[in-house]
Design an enzyme around this catalytic site. Structure first.
Site, PDB file in Angstrom:
ATOM      1  N   ASP A   1       0.842  -1.201   0.000  1.00  0.00           N
ATOM      2  CA  ASP A   1       0.000   0.000   0.000  1.00  0.00           C
ATOM      3  C   ASP A   1       0.879   1.254   0.000  1.00  0.00           C
ATOM      4  OD1 ASP A   1      -2.483  -1.611   0.624  1.00  0.00           O
ATOM      5  OD2 ASP A   1      -1.265  -2.067   2.385  1.00  0.00           O
TER       6      ASP A   1
ATOM      7  N   ASP B   1      -2.071 -13.303   3.998  1.00  0.00           N
ATOM      8  CA  ASP B   1      -1.040 -12.917   4.969  1.00  0.00           C
ATOM      9  C   ASP B   1      -0.063 -14.073   5.222  1.00  0.00           C
ATOM     10  OD1 ASP B   1      -2.400 -10.490   5.276  1.00  0.00           O
ATOM     11  OD2 ASP B   1      -3.605 -11.250   6.956  1.00  0.00           O
TER      12      ASP B   1
END
Ligand code: G3P
Ligand code: MG
Length: 238
Positions: A35, A228
């Site tokens: 991000d 993840d």
């Protein structure tokens, strides 16, 4: 089905840090997602939230601090003491880690809350300098940002991010335009998505940490998952 490391290998390393990306870079996976926000002095940094409060020992918004100020804080201790000293990475520092690998690079533009004027152009300039156009997927919940990216650099793949259950998704994608759908995973199995799978448009889903759900998504035609736990998922799905 492809596996992307979500915010790096963020299940076992602090998200969006160099240690989480070094771990992702050594794995035999398809890609990595991270991000990007912009600092007060116009630098591009890799962090999930608009503020540094949750993932550092500092406080405040990224947009209100310079890179030097942001680099003063610790982005690892909140996760576990052995990661003390992790700093906020710049986009360049993250891309350096993947310079010698073949991983796809999903750069998520986090301009959906604060507009970060000029961010799209800066990200495109870095991609162009590094000649990594064919490895990059630009995605955003800010569909204006990926629309602009497509106008400025049509050869770079884009993905429209959604949390919602969609109606007529193909029309929307073609009008934007964007090349792929990046969906909150439970919405990807809705009947309204059938036209997207039939058209061969890539559907990628976040954040998938459960093997059984991943299996169901694979069966539905999902092209990639963001997870993840890329090491565990890559054994099953890469
Ligand atoms: O890009 C997929 C996923 O990262 C989108 O959600 O909030 O984890 O950035 P978020
Ligand atoms: Mg993201």
């Amino acid at each position: 089905m492809n596996v992307f490391a979500h915010r790096g290998a963020s299940g076992n390393f602090p998200e969006n840090t160099l240690s989480s990306f070094r771990e992702a870079a050594r794995l035999p996976i398809y890609g990595v997602e991270f991000d990007v926000h912009m600092t007060a002095d116009g630098e591009l940094v890799v962090i999930h939230d608009e503020s540094i409060d949750r993932t550092s020992n500092g406080h405040g918004y990224v947009k209100d601090m310079t890179l030097d100020e942001l680099k003063l804080y610790d982005y690892g201790s909140w996760f576990a003491p052995e990661f003390a000293g992790e700093t906020i990475p710049t986009l360049d520092e993250v891309l350096d880690i993947f310079a010698q690998t073949e991983h796809k690079l999903n750069i998520e533009l986090k301009s959906d809350i604060f507009p970060y004027e000029g961010m799209v152009e800066k990200v495109l300039a870095i991609i162009s300098d590094r000649q990594i156009e064919s490895r990059v997927i630009l995605s955003s919940f800010d569909h204006g940002a990926i629309q602009m990216a497509k106008q400025l650099a049509p050869q770079i793949e884009t993905g429209a991010l959604f949390m919602e259950v969609l109606v007529n998704p193909l029309d929307y994608l073609q009008n934007l335009p964007a090349d792929a759908l990046h969906l909150f995973f439970p919405t990807a199995v809705r009947p309204s998505l059938r036209e997207v799978y039939e058209a061969g448009v890539p559907v990628r889903t976040f954040t998938v940490n459960d093997e059984n759900y991943a299996q169901m998504l694979k069966h539905s035609g999902v092209e990639s998952i963001f997870t993840d736990y890329p090491e565990r998922m890559s054994v099953l799905f890469s």
